[in-house]
Design a protein around this motif. Structure first.
Motif, mmCIF file in Angstrom:
data_model
loop_
_atom_site.group_PDB
_atom_site.id
_atom_site.type_symbol
_atom_site.label_atom_id
_atom_site.label_comp_id
_atom_site.label_asym_id
_atom_site.label_seq_id
_atom_site.Cartn_x
_atom_site.Cartn_y
_atom_site.Cartn_z
ATOM 1 N N VAL A 139 -6.473 -0.552 -0.718
ATOM 2 C CA VAL A 139 -6.382 -1.018 -2.103
ATOM 3 C C VAL A 139 -6.151 -2.521 -2.180
ATOM 4 O O VAL A 139 -6.747 -3.214 -3.017
ATOM 5 N N GLN B 82 0.830 -1.202 0.000
ATOM 6 C CA GLN B 82 0.000 0.000 0.000
ATOM 7 C C GLN B 82 0.869 1.259 0.000
ATOM 8 O O GLN B 82 0.588 2.225 -0.728
ATOM 9 N N ALA C 251 -7.099 5.844 -3.736
ATOM 10 C CA ALA C 251 -7.822 4.786 -3.027
ATOM 11 C C ALA C 251 -9.295 4.785 -3.414
ATOM 12 O O ALA C 251 -9.900 3.716 -3.593
ATOM 13 N N SER D 222 -5.003 -2.058 4.444
ATOM 14 C CA SER D 222 -4.756 -1.491 3.118
ATOM 15 C C SER D 222 -6.068 -1.307 2.378
ATOM 16 O O SER D 222 -6.759 -2.297 2.098
ATOM 17 N N ASP E 173 0.969 4.212 -2.758
ATOM 18 C CA ASP E 173 0.798 5.629 -2.426
ATOM 19 C C ASP E 173 1.928 6.465 -3.025
ATOM 20 O O ASP E 173 1.683 7.583 -3.518
#
Length: 517
Positions: free
Chosen positions: A411, A268, A295, A409, A272
Motif C-alpha cells: 500500500v 503497512q 491491498a 509494503s 492491516d
C-alpha cells in the motif's frame, strides 16, 4: 536528483498522533483581564524569582554565557502566541568549533509556570518533532497536552536551526524562498548555513539555552524526531541531564535507509490492523474483508489516482502519493483515526471525492500539508536530515534500495520509496551513519514507545533505551495504536508526569495497557 521528496515526518500527535490546535475559551471577566495583563489564569500572585545556573557551557566566550541574558517580551508572532506567552532570542555560535566567530539568533518562546516559586522545578524544554518543526508555533498549538505541568515548570520551546525564525533554510525559487525546489536550490540560497544545522549543533544550542534559562540540568520533553535531539544532548552532556522524556522514539541503531524500511513496514502493519477492524465493525467497509482485499482495493485506487487525481477542494487534487500519506496520517491518530479514515475512503472510492481524506490530513498536520505559505518546514526537514546522515550511495545502490522499499509494503511502498533519493545530490557531507547516544553517567532518561506506532516503530524505543546505557535508559511500553501515547494513554501520562515532577522513573519493564491490549 534535484527534486527528491522528503522522508515521512516524525512528529507528535494527539489521539494518538493527531495535531489538534488548543482553543482556550475565556468566559470569566477576571480571566480575560488576566490574559490582557499578560498573565495566565491561575498564576501565583507570589513575586517570581528567576533561577540562575552556575555551570555555563565550556569553550564559549563569556559574551555568550555569563554576559548574555534572555530578554523576554510579548510575542508578536504567531498570532496564537500574542497573549499569555513571552518570546526571546538567544545568541549562539554558528559554528561551535569557532565559538568567537559568527553568531546566530535562536528564537525562543515561553509560557510561565503558574505554581509558586517554592514548587517550581525550572524550565521544561519541548521539541515537537520533525525535524524542521517550529517550536515557537508549536507551543501554542500543543499547549493543552502539557498544560498540567505548568504548576511546576515554565514550558519553553524554540525554532531549531534551519526552521522558522532560526537561520531558516531557503530551498525555493519563490519570492519568499519557502518552497522546496531540490538540493540545487538549497545550495544556491542557503549554502552558508547547511553545514551547521544538524542535530548535534542544535543539541549544543540546548546546553547554552539550559544555562541561560537558569537550570543546572536540562529538563526536556522530545517527541518523535525530538527524541533524537534529546538523546544526542544526553550523549554530549551526560552530567547536565536532568529529567528527559523521549516519547515515540526513533531508532538510534538504524541508518536512513534502514529507517525507511522499518517505517514503511510499520505503517503497512497499522493499515492491516485497521482493515481487520473495518471488516468486522464497519457496515460498508471500503477495504473489504481483510488485509489482502484491502491491498487489492488500494492498488486499484492508486492506479486510478495516478491516471487522474481526484478533486480535493478549491485548487487542490489528491494523487496516488497523496493517498498514501493521507491514509498514514489517519493511522498516526490511532484508533481515533479509523472511523474518519473509513468514511473518507468511501467518499473517495464511491464518489471520487478527495476532500474528506485531504482535509483530514490537513487537520492532523501531514508532512507536507501542515506547511503554511511562509513555512519552510519541508526544506528544513530535508536539510536537517541530510546534515545528519552520511549516506550518499550511488544511483545503482539507490535503485536497489527503492525496490526494497516498494516490496516492503503493497500500500505505501511506492510513495515511500522515492525517499531513498532524498540526500543523493546533497551539496554537503552528513555527520554520521547512525545516532551516537550512549550517555554513561547521566541521570535516568525515560523512553516511551507504543507497540502500534506506524511512524517510529516500537523496536526503536527498545533500542534507544538500551543504547543510552545501563542505568540511563528506562523503557516504558504502551500497548497502543498511533504515533505517540502522551497524553492520550492515562497510564503513560501518570508515569511521565510523576517522573517529571519527582525524578523517579517507573519500574523497569512497566507496560501500560491501551487500544492493543
Amino acid at each position: 536528483m534535484s527534486d527528491a521528496p522528503p522522508i515521512r515526518n516524525r512528529r507528535p500527535g494527539l489521539s494518538v498522533g493527531a495535531r489538534i490546535i488548543a482553543l482556550v475559551v475565556l468566559v470569566a471577566f477576571g480571566a480575560v483581564s488576566a490574559w490582557f495583563r499578560h498573565d495566565a489564569p491561575g498564576r501565583s500572585t507570589e513575586p517570581r524569582t528567576e533561577f540562575t545556573a552556575t555551570n555555563p557551557p565550556t569553550g564559549l566566550p563569556t559574551a555568550l554565557t555569563t554576559g548574555q541574558h534572555l530578554h523576554w517580551s510579548r510575542c508578536t508572532s504567531p498570532p496564537t502566541a500574542r497573549t499569555g506567552y513571552d518570546c526571546a532570542t538567544m545568541k549562539a555560535p554558528l559554528d561551535y568549533r569557532k565559538p568567537d566567530g559568527r553568531t546566530i539568533d535562536v528564537a525562543l518562546i515561553r509560557r510561565k509556570a503558574t505554581g509558586p516559586n517554592s514548587r517550581r522545578i525550572g524550565s521544561l524544554v519541548l521539541n515537537f518533532g520533525g525535524p524542521g518543526v517550529s517550536g515557537v508555533s508549536g507551543l501554542p498549538e500543543f499547549l493543552n497536552q502539557y498544560e498540567p505541568l505548568l504548576d511546576r515548570y515554565d514550558l519553553v520551546s524554540f525554532d531549531p536551526r534551519g526552521a522558522g525564525a532560526t537561520i531558516p533554510v531557503r530551498c525555493g525559487k519563490t519570492a519568499d524562498g519557502t518552497g522546496y525546489d531540490g538540493a540545487d536550490a538549497c545550495a544556491k540560497y542557503s549554502s552558508a548555513l547547511l553545514p551547521y544545522i544538524g542535530t548535534s549543533h542544535t543539541a549544543r544550542d540546548l546546553d547554552l539555552m539550559r544555562y541561560l534559562l537558569g537550570d543546572e540540568r536540562l529538563h526536556y520533553f522530545g517527541v518523535s524526531y525530538g527524541t533524537a535531539l534529546g538523546a544526542v544532548y544526553a550523549h554530549l552532556y551526560p552530567s547536565h541531564v536532568g529529567r528527559l522524556v523521549l516519547e515515540a522514539s526513533v531508532d538510534p541503531t538504524e541508518d536512513l535507509d534502514e529507517e525507511q524500511i522499518s517505517q514503511v513496514k510499520a505503517v503497512q502493519a497499522a493499515f492491516d490492523r485497521f482493515a481487520v477492524h473495518c471488516a468486522a465493525h464497519v457496515r460498508h467497509c471500503p477495504t473489504g474483508d481483510g488485509p489482502e482485499e484491502a491491498a487489492r482495493r488500494m492498488a486499484r485506487l492508486t492506479d486510478r489516482l495516478a491516471k487522474k487525481p481526484a478533486p480535493a477542494g478549491p485548487g487542490k487534487t489528491l494523487d496516488a502519493d497523496d493517498l498514501a500519506y493521507a491514509v498514514s496520517d489517519h493511522l498516526d491518530r490511532g484508533t481515533d483515526g479509523w472511523a474518519p479514515l473509513a468514511k473518507a475512503l468511501n467518499a473517495l472510492i464511491d464518489h471520487n471525492d478527495g476532500r474528506p481524506l485531504s482535509k483530514g490530513a490537513d487537520d492532523i498536520g501531514s508532512a507536507d500539508r501542515a506547511a503554511t505559505p511562509h513555512d519552510n518546514s519541508r526544506a528544513a526537514r530535508t536539510a536537517i536530515t541530510c546534515a545528519d546522515s552520511s549516506l550518499r550511495p550511488g544511483l545503482e545502490r539507490l535503485d536497489r534500495d527503492q525496490a526494497r522499499v516498494k516490496a516492503a509494503s503493497p500500500v505505501f511502498g511506492a510513495a515511500w520509496s522515492t525517499g531513498v533519493y532524498l540526500c543523493y545530490d546533497w551539496p554537503f557531507d552528513g555527520e554520521r551513519t547512525t545516532l551516537q547516544v550512549n550517555a554513561g553517567g547521566a541521570a535516568p532518561v525515560l523512553v516511551v514507545g507504543g507497540t502500534g506506532d506506524p511512524t517510529t516503530p516500537y523496536p526503536g524505543a527498545r533500542h534507544m533505551a538500551h543504547a543510552l546505557g545501563v542505568g540511563v535508559g528506562v523503557l516504558l511500553t504502551a500497548q497502543e495504536e498511533g504515533h505517540g501515547t502522551y497524553p492520550q494513554n492515562r497510564c503513560v501520562t501518570e508515569a511521565v508526569d510523576h517522573y517529571l515532577r519527582t525524578g523517579r522513573t517507573p519500574a523497569p519493564g512497566k507496560v501500560c495497557r491501551g487500544s492493543m491490549s
